[in-house]
Design an enzyme around this catalytic site. Structure first.
Site, mmCIF file in Angstrom:
data_model
loop_
_atom_site.group_PDB
_atom_site.id
_atom_site.type_symbol
_atom_site.label_atom_id
_atom_site.label_comp_id
_atom_site.label_asym_id
_atom_site.label_seq_id
_atom_site.Cartn_x
_atom_site.Cartn_y
_atom_site.Cartn_z
ATOM 1 N N LYS A 35 -23.958 -59.218 -29.270
ATOM 2 C CA LYS A 35 -24.439 -59.275 -30.648
ATOM 3 C C LYS A 35 -23.355 -59.830 -31.581
ATOM 4 O O LYS A 35 -22.215 -60.015 -31.159
ATOM 5 C CB LYS A 35 -24.896 -57.876 -31.095
ATOM 6 C CG LYS A 35 -25.991 -57.272 -30.205
ATOM 7 C CD LYS A 35 -27.249 -58.123 -30.132
ATOM 8 C CE LYS A 35 -28.526 -57.384 -29.808
ATOM 9 N NZ LYS A 35 -28.873 -57.155 -28.403
HETATM 10 C C1 LIG Z 1 -30.135 -56.021 -28.051
HETATM 11 C C2 LIG Z 1 -31.437 -55.604 -28.581
HETATM 12 C C3 LIG Z 1 -31.825 -54.259 -28.605
HETATM 13 C C4 LIG Z 1 -31.049 -53.183 -27.923
HETATM 14 O O1 LIG Z 1 -29.786 -52.989 -28.430
HETATM 15 P P1 LIG Z 1 -28.816 -51.988 -27.661
HETATM 16 O O2 LIG Z 1 -27.713 -51.726 -28.626
HETATM 17 O O3 LIG Z 1 -28.347 -52.702 -26.428
HETATM 18 O O4 LIG Z 1 -29.579 -50.763 -27.333
HETATM 19 C C5 LIG Z 1 -33.005 -53.919 -29.229
HETATM 20 N N1 LIG Z 1 -33.795 -54.860 -29.789
HETATM 21 C C6 LIG Z 1 -33.473 -56.162 -29.755
HETATM 22 C C7 LIG Z 1 -34.391 -57.146 -30.424
HETATM 23 C C8 LIG Z 1 -32.300 -56.584 -29.128
HETATM 24 O O5 LIG Z 1 -32.013 -57.883 -29.058
#
Ligand SMILES: *Cc1c(COP(=O)(O)O)cnc(C)c1O
Length: 383
Positions: free
Chosen positions: A185
């Protein structure tokens, strides 16, 4: 293109300062939820402009705990987009509610408010829009539907730290928003997430639920100012953040402006190199808010004569890593079987899925890397 080393889809940007700060925590004697986490929450809260910010161990668990705190459960329905990561739908299953998908808009790939409106029943309790690639979903329309039918809105803002809607930061509105600091992210703590909201009482409940349903923060219990006594108010979860993550996150958050600037620069380079290439379509750009470019998603058009899968294979053979965001959830065996879905039940998600490719986009990329990707695409398209 002299560089034949594999160009991966993603590399996180971790510098010496992050390493120093993490080592400090490791040497401090306090590793988990503690003063660094409190500081990280406060910095995030100020950056986003929310009244409350609670750090959690993932965005997934943030979404889950939000549903629990709102009392969403068996007999309830929650509307979300099929064009998302599995977690967005899974959390609805986790609380025993029914997942109801509403298709996306063709331009932004964000959930379509008109489709949401069609899916409302007496059992609908909440809507979970996703801000795809950090481009805000149509929040005005979604909030209007929520007000009319007395529904909760929980924003899956996993892609969206730093993004705005009509000039205001996502996560600062009167709903719950959940961010992700997963390794890929825009800023990362390895694993991690953040829940923001303006409702103080609900924030206290969410905080309590992230730590076993205990009425006090553990770190206060174990420091001199705390006491050994605590109360369990709910069979809560083990979803807390750690000071190791917070040390990393504090440095990453300090760099977020630079990171977003770099992402915009890369996206602009891509746009310049790819805009006139016949057979592909460059990503959607929102009109009012400056995109934060969590993803750079192109569409491989039918007229290119190359399928999306073939396109990915041929880029891979030229040493370029890519990804696909997302395989629609209604096409995944679990949801497909449970609800007996056909791919065409959500025709836009299905169509978009067959076309999209996410290109490498990260702050460590150089101008040469971007040109190399564009050159490889040109070759795939036979130009
Ligand atoms: C990455 C992601 C998640 C999950 O995030 P985590 O921190 O790994 O639990 C949820 N929704 C979307 C759209 C994502 O891209």
């Amino acid at each position: 293109m002299p560089n034949d080393k594999f160009l991966p889809y993603y590399i996180p940007d971790i510098g010496q300062e992050e390493i120093r700060e993490v080592v400090k925590v490791l040497k401090s004697g306090w590793l988990t939820l503690g003063p660094k986490t409190v500081q990280f929450e406060e910095e995030c809260r100020k950056y986003i402009g929310a009244e409350n910010a609670i750090a959690v161990n993932s965005c997934t668990n943030g979404l889950h705990v939000a549903l629990v705190a709102l009392g969403v459960g068996p007999g309830d329905e929650v509307i979300t987009t099929p064009f998302t990561f599995p977690a967005t739908a899974h959390v609805i299953e986790h609380v025993g509610a029914r997942v109801v998908f509403a298709d996306i808009k063709r331009d932004s790939y964000n959930i379509d408010p008109d489709e949401i409106a069609k899916k409302i029943t007496k059992k609908t309790k909440a809507i979970i829009p996703v801000h795809y690639s950090g481009n805000a979903a149509a929040l005005d329309e979604i909030y209007a539907i929520a007000r009319e039918h007395d529904l909760f809105v929980i924003e899956d803002a996993a892609h969206a730290i730093g993004a705005t809607y009509k000039g205001k930061k996502l996560g600062s509105f009167n709903s719950i928003a959940c961010f992700s600091f997963y390794a890929t992210k825009n800023i990362t703590t390895g694993e991690g997430g953040l829940v923001t909201l303006n409702d103080q009482k609900l924030a206290e409940k969410i905080r309590m639920l992230t730590l076993h349903g205990i009425s006090k923060d553990a770190w206060k219990r174990y420091t001199a100012s705390g006491s050994w006594r605590y109360e369990v108010l709910y069979p809560g979860f083990k979803y807390n953040f750690t000071d190791i993550q917070a040390a990393l996150g504090l440095v990453q958050l300090k760099k977020i402006g630079l990171f977003l600037e770099k992402r915009r620069w890369i996206a602009k380079l891509y746009n310049q190199l790819l805009d006139n290439m016949d057979g592909i379509k460059i990503p959607y750009i929102p009109k009012n808010d400056e995109p934060i470019w969590h993803l750079y998603v192109i569409e491989v058009e039918e007229k290119s004569g190359v399928s999306r899968d073939e396109f990915i294979d041929r880029l891979h053979r030229q040493g370029i890593g890519t990804s696909v965001h997302f395989i629609p959830q209604h096409m995944q065996p679990y949801y497909q079987k449970k609800f007996n879905f056909q791919p065409s039940d959500f025709p836009i998600s299905y169509e978009v899925f067959q076309r999209v490719v996410s290109l490498p986009l990260y702050t460590k990329m150089t101008e040469d890397d971007v040109s190399r990707v564009a050159g490889a695409i040109k070759k795939v398209l036979g130009k």
